[in-house]
Design a protein around this motif. Structure first.
Motif, mmCIF file in Angstrom:
data_model
loop_
_atom_site.group_PDB
_atom_site.id
_atom_site.type_symbol
_atom_site.label_atom_id
_atom_site.label_comp_id
_atom_site.label_asym_id
_atom_site.label_seq_id
_atom_site.Cartn_x
_atom_site.Cartn_y
_atom_site.Cartn_z
ATOM 1 N N GLY A 76 0.789 -1.230 0.000
ATOM 2 C CA GLY A 76 0.000 0.000 0.000
ATOM 3 C C GLY A 76 0.820 1.278 0.000
ATOM 4 N N GLY A 77 1.887 1.310 0.790
ATOM 5 C CA GLY A 77 2.693 2.519 0.860
ATOM 6 C C GLY A 77 3.721 2.636 -0.239
ATOM 7 N N ASP A 78 3.933 1.568 -0.975
ATOM 8 C CA ASP A 78 4.931 1.583 -2.037
ATOM 9 C C ASP A 78 4.338 2.129 -3.325
ATOM 10 N N ALA A 79 5.109 2.912 -4.040
ATOM 11 C CA ALA A 79 4.631 3.488 -5.285
ATOM 12 C C ALA A 79 4.704 2.499 -6.447
ATOM 13 N N THR A 80 5.518 1.453 -6.313
ATOM 14 C CA THR A 80 5.715 0.542 -7.434
ATOM 15 C C THR A 80 5.671 -0.914 -6.990
ATOM 16 N N PRO A 81 5.228 -1.796 -7.894
ATOM 17 C CA PRO A 81 5.214 -3.236 -7.589
ATOM 18 C C PRO A 81 6.590 -3.868 -7.828
ATOM 19 N N TRP A 82 6.792 -4.993 -7.164
ATOM 20 C CA TRP A 82 8.035 -5.764 -7.286
ATOM 21 C C TRP A 82 7.706 -7.211 -7.614
ATOM 22 N N LEU A 83 8.533 -7.805 -8.467
ATOM 23 C CA LEU A 83 8.506 -9.233 -8.745
ATOM 24 C C LEU A 83 9.814 -9.802 -8.221
ATOM 25 N N HIS A 84 9.725 -10.792 -7.322
ATOM 26 C CA HIS A 84 10.901 -11.456 -6.773
ATOM 27 C C HIS A 84 10.952 -12.865 -7.357
ATOM 28 N N ILE A 85 12.113 -13.235 -7.896
ATOM 29 C CA ILE A 85 12.316 -14.586 -8.430
ATOM 30 C C ILE A 85 13.566 -15.145 -7.763
ATOM 31 N N SER A 86 13.427 -16.330 -7.180
ATOM 32 C CA SER A 86 14.558 -16.941 -6.480
ATOM 33 C C SER A 86 14.518 -18.448 -6.663
ATOM 34 N N GLY A 87 15.574 -19.088 -6.182
ATOM 35 C CA GLY A 87 15.654 -20.538 -6.252
ATOM 36 C C GLY A 87 16.955 -21.012 -5.624
ATOM 37 N N VAL A 88 17.123 -22.316 -5.564
ATOM 38 C CA VAL A 88 18.303 -22.912 -4.937
ATOM 39 C C VAL A 88 19.292 -23.392 -6.000
ATOM 40 N N GLY A 89 20.478 -23.722 -5.546
ATOM 41 C CA GLY A 89 21.482 -24.282 -6.458
ATOM 42 C C GLY A 89 21.856 -23.297 -7.544
ATOM 43 N N GLY A 90 21.807 -23.747 -8.772
ATOM 44 C CA GLY A 90 22.161 -22.916 -9.914
ATOM 45 C C GLY A 90 21.040 -22.030 -10.418
ATOM 46 N N ALA A 91 19.964 -21.937 -9.666
ATOM 47 C CA ALA A 91 18.812 -21.158 -10.122
ATOM 48 C C ALA A 91 19.148 -19.687 -10.316
ATOM 49 N N LYS A 92 20.013 -19.140 -9.488
ATOM 50 C CA LYS A 92 20.320 -17.708 -9.583
ATOM 51 C C LYS A 92 20.934 -17.376 -10.943
ATOM 52 N N SER A 93 21.836 -18.196 -11.439
ATOM 53 C CA SER A 93 22.417 -17.981 -12.771
ATOM 54 C C SER A 93 21.348 -18.061 -13.847
ATOM 55 N N PHE A 94 20.463 -19.031 -13.729
ATOM 56 C CA PHE A 94 19.369 -19.181 -14.686
ATOM 57 C C PHE A 94 18.493 -17.935 -14.673
ATOM 58 N N ILE A 95 18.177 -17.432 -13.485
ATOM 59 C CA ILE A 95 17.339 -16.230 -13.357
ATOM 60 C C ILE A 95 18.021 -15.047 -14.045
ATOM 61 N N ALA A 96 19.310 -14.862 -13.786
ATOM 62 C CA ALA A 96 20.045 -13.752 -14.399
ATOM 63 C C ALA A 96 20.044 -13.868 -15.921
ATOM 64 N N ASP A 97 20.275 -15.067 -16.428
ATOM 65 C CA ASP A 97 20.338 -15.282 -17.871
ATOM 66 C C ASP A 97 18.984 -15.135 -18.560
ATOM 67 N N THR A 98 17.910 -15.449 -17.842
ATOM 68 C CA THR A 98 16.584 -15.486 -18.440
ATOM 69 C C THR A 98 15.772 -14.214 -18.220
ATOM 70 N N PHE A 99 15.850 -13.636 -17.030
ATOM 71 C CA PHE A 99 14.933 -12.571 -16.649
ATOM 72 C C PHE A 99 15.550 -11.176 -16.566
ATOM 73 N N ILE A 100 16.834 -11.038 -16.937
ATOM 74 C CA ILE A 100 17.486 -9.732 -16.932
ATOM 75 C C ILE A 100 18.007 -9.469 -18.339
ATOM 76 N N ARG A 101 17.699 -8.290 -18.863
ATOM 77 C CA ARG A 101 18.227 -7.914 -20.179
ATOM 78 C C ARG A 101 19.742 -8.007 -20.157
ATOM 79 N N ARG A 102 20.315 -8.542 -21.201
ATOM 80 C CA ARG A 102 21.756 -8.761 -21.279
ATOM 81 C C ARG A 102 22.546 -7.493 -20.969
ATOM 82 N N GLU A 103 22.145 -6.333 -21.523
ATOM 83 C CA GLU A 103 22.914 -5.114 -21.281
ATOM 84 C C GLU A 103 22.873 -4.689 -19.815
ATOM 85 N N CYS A 104 21.791 -5.015 -19.098
ATOM 86 C CA CYS A 104 21.728 -4.714 -17.659
ATOM 87 C C CYS A 104 22.584 -5.702 -16.869
#
Length: 107
Positions: A76-104
């Motif tokens: 309610g007090g936040d001006a913007t929504p957030w999407l959180h994606i997480s996981g165990v093991g090698g999931a963090k690399s997968f998340i970075a490769d899949t859900f973040i634009r390459r230039e970012c």
């Protein structure tokens, strides 16, 4: 321990096409990315239509990549929504490769 692999057959061809379109929207509408120990958080503009589309995106992604954990929030007090994606093991690399634009991701 959860397996780190997506099941491409979990979605019908029309659902896969929709998921790809929503992924493209996700990549092009991110305002901010924050990294955590197990994943990433993505901030978006305060748009109710976009929020609903993010929820649809999560539903499709979860069916194909059930090893990921998703959380969508817009406090309610936040001006913007957030999407959180997480996981165990090698999931963090997968998340970075899949859900973040390459230039970012490269900076």
């Amino acid at each position: 321990m959860k397996s780190i692999c997506c099941c491409l057959g979990a979605l019908a061809p029309n659902e896969r096409e929709r998921e790809q379109m929503l992924l493209s929207e996700h990549l092009n509408t991110i305002l901010e990315v924050r990294e955590s120990a197990v994943g990433f958080s993505f901030r978006f503009a305060p748009d109710p239509v976009r929020f609903v589309r993010m929820a649809e995106f999560i539903c499709l992604e979860h069916r194909g990549c059930s090893f990921l954990d998703f959380s969508l929030e817009w406090h309610g007090g936040d001006a913007t929504p957030w999407l959180h994606i997480s996981g165990v093991g090698g999931a963090k690399s997968f998340i970075a490769d899949t859900f973040i634009r390459r230039e970012c991701h490269e900076h």
